[in-house]
Design an enzyme around this catalytic site. Structure first.
Site, PDB file in Angstrom:
ATOM      1  N   ARG A  75     -11.265  13.676   9.140  1.00 58.26           N
ATOM      2  CA  ARG A  75     -12.246  14.562   8.497  1.00 58.26           C
ATOM      3  C   ARG A  75     -13.625  13.951   8.684  1.00 58.26           C
ATOM      4  O   ARG A  75     -13.751  12.841   9.202  1.00 58.26           O
ATOM      5  CB  ARG A  75     -11.943  14.660   7.010  1.00 58.26           C
ATOM      6  CG  ARG A  75     -11.789  13.242   6.412  1.00 58.26           C
ATOM      7  CD  ARG A  75     -11.972  13.156   4.955  1.00 58.26           C
ATOM      8  NE  ARG A  75     -11.433  11.935   4.388  1.00 58.26           N
ATOM      9  CZ  ARG A  75     -12.096  10.789   4.247  1.00 58.26           C
ATOM     10  NH1 ARG A  75     -13.343  10.696   4.660  1.00 58.26           N
ATOM     11  NH2 ARG A  75     -11.527   9.728   3.718  1.00 58.26           N
ATOM     12  N   GLU A 128       1.292  -5.171   4.336  1.00 53.34           N
ATOM     13  CA  GLU A 128       0.539  -5.719   5.462  1.00 53.34           C
ATOM     14  C   GLU A 128      -0.150  -7.005   5.043  1.00 53.34           C
ATOM     15  O   GLU A 128      -0.368  -7.276   3.862  1.00 53.34           O
ATOM     16  CB  GLU A 128      -0.464  -4.693   5.991  1.00 53.34           C
ATOM     17  CG  GLU A 128      -1.544  -4.326   5.001  1.00 53.34           C
ATOM     18  CD  GLU A 128      -2.508  -3.299   5.558  1.00 53.34           C
ATOM     19  OE1 GLU A 128      -2.099  -2.462   6.366  1.00 53.34           O
ATOM     20  OE2 GLU A 128      -3.691  -3.335   5.169  1.00 53.34           O
ATOM     21  N   LYS A 129      -0.522  -7.789   6.051  1.00 54.52           N
ATOM     22  CA  LYS A 129      -1.209  -9.047   5.794  1.00 54.52           C
ATOM     23  C   LYS A 129      -2.557  -8.750   5.146  1.00 54.52           C
ATOM     24  O   LYS A 129      -3.260  -7.830   5.535  1.00 54.52           O
ATOM     25  CB  LYS A 129      -1.420  -9.786   7.120  1.00 54.52           C
ATOM     26  CG  LYS A 129      -2.101 -11.140   6.934  1.00 54.52           C
ATOM     27  CD  LYS A 129      -1.918 -12.041   8.130  1.00 54.52           C
ATOM     28  CE  LYS A 129      -2.582 -13.387   7.873  1.00 54.52           C
ATOM     29  NZ  LYS A 129      -1.999 -14.047   6.666  1.00 54.52           N
ATOM     30  N   PHE A 130      -2.896  -9.579   4.138  1.00 54.92           N
ATOM     31  CA  PHE A 130      -4.190  -9.433   3.495  1.00 54.92           C
ATOM     32  C   PHE A 130      -5.162 -10.458   4.084  1.00 54.92           C
ATOM     33  O   PHE A 130      -4.886 -11.657   4.091  1.00 54.92           O
ATOM     34  CB  PHE A 130      -4.045  -9.642   1.983  1.00 54.92           C
ATOM     35  CG  PHE A 130      -5.350  -9.569   1.259  1.00 54.92           C
ATOM     36  CD1 PHE A 130      -6.068  -8.384   1.213  1.00 54.92           C
ATOM     37  CD2 PHE A 130      -5.864 -10.691   0.622  1.00 54.92           C
ATOM     38  CE1 PHE A 130      -7.290  -8.310   0.549  1.00 54.92           C
ATOM     39  CE2 PHE A 130      -7.085 -10.627  -0.044  1.00 54.92           C
ATOM     40  CZ  PHE A 130      -7.794  -9.441  -0.080  1.00 54.92           C
ATOM     41  N   ILE A 131      -6.273  -9.981   4.631  1.00 56.25           N
ATOM     42  CA  ILE A 131      -7.249 -10.875   5.263  1.00 56.25           C
ATOM     43  C   ILE A 131      -8.355 -11.178   4.260  1.00 56.25           C
ATOM     44  O   ILE A 131      -9.023 -10.273   3.775  1.00 56.25           O
ATOM     45  CB  ILE A 131      -7.808 -10.225   6.540  1.00 56.25           C
ATOM     46  CG1 ILE A 131      -6.663 -10.094   7.563  1.00 56.25           C
ATOM     47  CG2 ILE A 131      -8.958 -11.044   7.117  1.00 56.25           C
ATOM     48  CD1 ILE A 131      -6.856  -8.970   8.520  1.00 56.25           C
ATOM     49  N   LYS A 171       0.836  -1.202   0.000  1.00 56.87           N
ATOM     50  CA  LYS A 171       0.000   0.000   0.000  1.00 56.87           C
ATOM     51  C   LYS A 171       0.867   1.247   0.000  1.00 56.87           C
ATOM     52  O   LYS A 171       1.903   1.286   0.670  1.00 56.87           O
ATOM     53  CB  LYS A 171      -0.871   0.049   1.264  1.00 56.87           C
ATOM     54  CG  LYS A 171      -1.846  -1.103   1.367  1.00 56.87           C
ATOM     55  CD  LYS A 171      -2.591  -1.086   2.695  1.00 56.87           C
ATOM     56  CE  LYS A 171      -3.761  -0.147   2.666  1.00 56.87           C
ATOM     57  NZ  LYS A 171      -4.589  -0.269   3.898  1.00 56.87           N
ATOM     58  N   GLY A 221      -8.388   6.025  -0.132  1.00 57.56           N
ATOM     59  CA  GLY A 221      -9.473   5.794  -1.083  1.00 57.56           C
ATOM     60  C   GLY A 221      -9.231   4.599  -1.963  1.00 57.56           C
ATOM     61  O   GLY A 221      -9.784   4.483  -3.043  1.00 57.56           O
ATOM     62  N   ARG A 275     -24.910   5.090  -1.917  1.00 57.03           N
ATOM     63  CA  ARG A 275     -24.364   6.198  -2.703  1.00 57.03           C
ATOM     64  C   ARG A 275     -24.827   6.070  -4.148  1.00 57.03           C
ATOM     65  O   ARG A 275     -24.466   5.105  -4.829  1.00 57.03           O
ATOM     66  CB  ARG A 275     -22.838   6.178  -2.679  1.00 57.03           C
ATOM     67  CG  ARG A 275     -22.249   6.280  -1.300  1.00 57.03           C
ATOM     68  CD  ARG A 275     -20.763   6.542  -1.406  1.00 57.03           C
ATOM     69  NE  ARG A 275     -20.115   6.389  -0.106  1.00 57.03           N
ATOM     70  CZ  ARG A 275     -18.825   6.650   0.110  1.00 57.03           C
ATOM     71  NH1 ARG A 275     -18.062   7.067  -0.888  1.00 57.03           N
ATOM     72  NH2 ARG A 275     -18.299   6.505   1.305  1.00 57.03           N
ATOM     73  N   GLU A 309     -10.522   3.415  11.097  1.00 57.68           N
ATOM     74  CA  GLU A 309     -10.925   2.304  10.245  1.00 57.68           C
ATOM     75  C   GLU A 309     -10.213   1.019  10.651  1.00 57.68           C
ATOM     76  O   GLU A 309      -9.026   1.035  10.946  1.00 57.68           O
ATOM     77  CB  GLU A 309     -10.625   2.626   8.783  1.00 57.68           C
ATOM     78  CG  GLU A 309     -11.326   3.884   8.291  1.00 57.68           C
ATOM     79  CD  GLU A 309     -11.457   3.915   6.781  1.00 57.68           C
ATOM     80  OE1 GLU A 309     -10.640   3.270   6.103  1.00 57.68           O
ATOM     81  OE2 GLU A 309     -12.391   4.572   6.289  1.00 57.68           O
TER      82      GLU A 309
END
Lengths: 447, 166, 166, 447
Positions: D293, D200-203, D158, D164, D339, D275
């Site tokens: 924000r 990072e680890k992907f879950i 990442k 986003g 949305r 998050e």
């Protein structure tokens, strides 16, 4: 639960009913006149059926046509909305005879409460205070004088079969009785087909407060708090709110108990509203009448209770129990409704015509119930209600500010609406401070 | 159940251009015929506007009148007479169930191609257990029967197309 | 679930242009044919307007379709070039405060009636404490100064009208 | 309290902020580009000021222009909304230097949380679990391999400065590392101006859950419950709800505590969102990042708490204390937001164009936040969000039914929208039963 409901109404309330039906998974048929063939409720319904020409007598009030429409579309229930056939006990009878569920109270309750003089007797027998006046229709001028003096001037003559503020006359002294009696009788006869009138004390600094009740077929009944509907013009409500401002705790709980007592007296089933006058000076309250239908202003109660009243009506009509007790009803925050009518905001003359632009308000705490779209030709055949804007806030001050900003951002072009009237009231000190008693037209009266 | 929902008026459908051009031609003919100076017409909302400016240019010498009639209504989904010129549409005068015969075993009142007299029974509409006999308002030949037997009909729904005769 | 019925007219799709041109051609033919002076036609709502002015013009006149430009926005109070043909509008290239002179006591860079060269300083716009000198993009005569000294201006706001010369 | 607020944003969030300002009696200035000169927020604002041409770089991201606009209009505060300058610590610094109140957290907090690798360190030091992976940006391929093996494949690379969902890459084995590392670095550099990336680890069966927090200048902080935002396409949220379905009480309260701990670690003031990824199988959760924000999806929290988050932001920025404690925060019912984007519901390609008809949904329990009107030309320069439809019900099932009927009655003509996508998800068994883990595009994954 019902498979399909025929909605025997138009405009915003047809859409209101349709929305709840869709959420409940019930199919809808909107019965409509030729004038409403392209209306939003007709477009959004699962099915629609034309029941007659534009004239309400030939369509929305045409019992044979509405019943046939329900039968040929295989509907199992009819929702009458408000107005039109909603408080017609014969219609409720015929529905029953044809195997259709009328979504509302039993015809007997409609009939008992439909006669305003009889309703007073029922209320008094149930221990509910009524406005001093004649129990029975006035036979002649002499009885009128006697009743008026018994109640004490000023008094009001009212049509027994009346409603919505029509067939009413304030009488301030004995000398006015003969002319007022004759005129009121004639007006009642012309407007309602019955010239029976009665007399009651007229309370100068009165607030119009009504209590929402719900009853199921097992005899379980709850109230959902009260609504203040004092802001009127020509006895037609324009702004409603819940809870009612400036009531003592004693008056408030007295109103709730009285409403449940009146409802119990007619074994009331479904959603109903018990209307009172509250003397702003003394806090005394008096039963006026019971409306045996959903009211235009029911959304303010929905906002503070979180309950969908149309869903409750449908559930009750289908034989389901209420499923909650009085203690579970929580009244949260403050809600206000403004009726946006197609009317001149000064003269209140109808302003039918063509809506060329419509931007409803939105955002936090704002609900809009409206069948408007643009372009839309407002038909001249029906009532002038275009949209209900309902706001919910943590308290009354917040609700007022929210309503102001909601109405300021609302755009209706092509016709005149009551929005400027509402903005005047919302800026009026007596209204903001909750000191108003009754507000008629543009005149605000501090109580 | 198939609710009697008719196809939408489709004022902007494929046939609309034909219709509006034909309408212009016909209205123009009326204008010339009557020596008017202006006709405004709106089919959907039933809007008519007729004008003749004071110094009448046309030989016709009738009094200069300016009639303006306006009735705004929402367009109705109707098989328009304009779409089938010369034919008369018999519409349902009430909501109910359409029957072509007086009883299940009986012969239909009329069939396509039949010639009918004014006042002759064309069908029955059952509403609230009442059998309402629907009579023809013209004499002529039944060109088309638009609804199947035992189907529900709504108010104003076209039932028969009749070509007037005599 | 409700069938997705289209709300009212909105024949905005592709093909609409072809349709309106063809419509104009055909309606123009009707106009010539009938010796009318005007036809207004609207396909969606079936609207027709037919006119014949008193001195009927030559029937051979071809129908010209008039394109009507639509601007559905609320008009903003802006001095537009269109309103002053032949003049050049100098607009603010940034947000800030408009100054006509380099210092409060100094003479203005320009006055109305002055003739300026291309690149000549017309004014200053102060933004974030910076003094931005704004130069004329044309040579010409300053016809009008549209903003008062020391007033805020937004991006694109007209500042000067200049009549180009040379 | 502020006298006048400059709104440095556009579209629905500009309107959202404007509405609350009007209710609070604060004047508004909407700063806008030339492309938005006729937009609804500009029309409804007390004042408006054009800050540049259509290109965001030259207008909504133009710090000098926005600051000048605030100064020349005598604004005393700036609300940045979301996106654009909302998480730009330099902008917050400059506001402060120019005597303008930036309505949001301190620049220091934005800066600390803006660096995603640093944010992980801060969270871990605060005792908040983070996804196993590299603490610091990866210097080279070797470090990348080491970090990935430490966390265990699959992992995700990442961009440190990303957000986003952009600049992210799933790596399933050692062999993929070299190419993924180079590509992700290049992408990060191009998109965010910094090519720093971490691992990072992907879950696999992950749910995206975030916690709303509020902090005031006195160091008082509360959480307002959590939101589930697992329904995404290309890592962009499409449906959000509160509370998150199918969480154990332990996981839920753990998330709330962790969010408050993360916020406390940066002395967080204003509204912010922490998050997390929640492993649907184990209930373990991991800090991902903190958004400093207001979020697009804040209305679902407003619906269940009854709190106006923009009002709270403004009050806090003006130095007012929160005024309520954690115990006073009541979470009531269930809320969902969809949305409505101007996008093809199948390919998610942008569908800018001309909106020829717009009929928003309405009625009980439905809120609409939208700058739409008809006609309206959707400008191609900005993001595709047209409207947020938010529903509130007593429980999740009721909210789902309400959202369905609301979207079925919504009409947007002239362009394509994501409504058909939403209706597919709302009808999907995994979604309805709350069993979904992550939903990407049209693919629904039962977790």
């Amino acid at each position: 639960m019902f498979h399909k409901i025929l909605i025997a109404n138009r405009g915003e309330i047809a859409l209101r009913i349709l929305r709840t039906c869709r959420e409940m998974g019930i199919r809808t048929v909107v019965a409509h006149s030729t004038a409403d063939a392209q209306s939003l409720p007709v477009r959004l319904a699962d099915e629609s059926i034309c029941v007659g020409p534009a004239s309400p007598q030939a369509s929305y009030l045409n019992i044979a046509s509405i019943i046939s429409a329900a039968v040929v579309t295989d509907s199992d229930a009819v929702h009458p909305g408000y107005g039109f056939l909603a408080e017609n006990p014969n219609f409720a009878d015929i529905c029953r005879a044809c195997g259709l569920t009328f979504i509302g109270p039993a015809p007997e309750a409609i009939r008992l409460m439909g006669d305003k003089a009889q309703a007073r007797v029922i209320a008094r027998q149930a221990g509910v205070p009524v406005v001093p006046g004649s129990e029975l229709p006035l036979k002649d001028e002499n009885e009128a004088v006697e009743a008026a003096e018994g109640a004490g001037f000023p008094v009001m003559f009212k049509a027994a079969a009346g409603g919505g503020g029509r067939g009413m006359r304030i009488v301030r002294g004995r000398a006015e009785v003969p002319q007022a009696f004759a005129a009121c009788q004639a007006e009642a006869g012309a407007a309602f087909g019955s010239s029976e009138i009665y007399c009651e004390k007229f309370i100068e600094a009165a607030r119009h407060v009504e209590v929402q009740v719900l009853g199921d077929r097992n005899g379980m009944r709850v109230h959902l708090g009260e609504r203040d509907c004092s802001v009127q013009r020509r006895h037609q409500k324009l702004i409603e709110e819940s809870p009612a401002p400036s009531l003592s705790a004693e008056t408030r709980s007295g109103l709730h108990k009285a409403a449940l007592a009146a409802a119990a007296a007619v074994n009331y089933v479904s959603a109903g509203t018990v209307e009172f006058l509250v003397d702003a000076d003394t806090g005394h309250f008096y039963f006026i009448e019971m409306n045996t239908r959903i009211q235009v202003e029911h959304p303010v109660t929905e906002a503070v209770t979180g309950l969908d009243l149309i869903r409750e009506q449908i559930r009750i009509a289908a034989g389901e129990p209420l499923g909650f007790r009085q203690e579970a009803v929580r009244l949260d925050g403050h809600a206000i409704e403004c009726r946006v009518n197609a009317e001149d905001p000064e003269t209140f003359a109808p302003s039918a015509g063509r809506v060329t632009a419509w931007i409803p308000p939105g955002g936090f705490g704002v609900r809009v119930d409206s069948h408007l779209m643009a372009p839309y030709a407002v038909p001249p055949f029906y009532d002038s209600l275009l949209a209900k804007v309902i706001v919910h806030g943590r308290d009354r001050a917040e609700a007022i500010e929210r309503m102001r900003r909601a109405l300021v951002e609302t755009r209706v072009e092509g016709i005149k609406t009551t929005i400027p009237f509402h903005l005047r009231v919302l800026a009026d000190a007596a209204f903001v401070e909750g000191r108003f008693s009754s507000i008629d037209g543009a005149r605000l009266t501090a109580g | 159940m198939a609710a009697p929902r008719r196809p939408s008026p489709a004022p902007d459908g494929p046939g609309a251009d034909e219709r509006v051009v034909e309408l212009a031609r016909r209205v123009g003919g009326v204008l010339a015929e009557l020596g008017l100076s202006e006709i405004e017409v709106e089919a959907a909302g039933l809007r008519v506007r007729v004008l003749r400016t004071p110094p009448a240019p046309a030989p016709a010498a009738a009094g200069a009148a300016s009639a303006s009639a306006e009735l705004e209504a929402v367009p109705r989904p109707v098989v328009s007479d304009a779409a089938t010129p010369g034919l008369v549409t018999m519409e349902a005068p009430m909501v109910g169930t359409f029957y072509r015969a007086s009883a299940p075993a009986a012969a239909p009142y009329v069939n396509e191609g039949d010639v009918v007299k004014e006042g002759q029974i064309l069908c029955i509409i059952e509403a609230m257990k009442l059998m309402n006999e629907i009579e023809s308002r013209v004499a002529g030949r039944v060109v088309k029967i638009l609804v199947e037997n035992a189907q529900p009909v709504e108010y104003g729904q076209p039932l028969f197309l009749i070509e007037p005769q005599g």
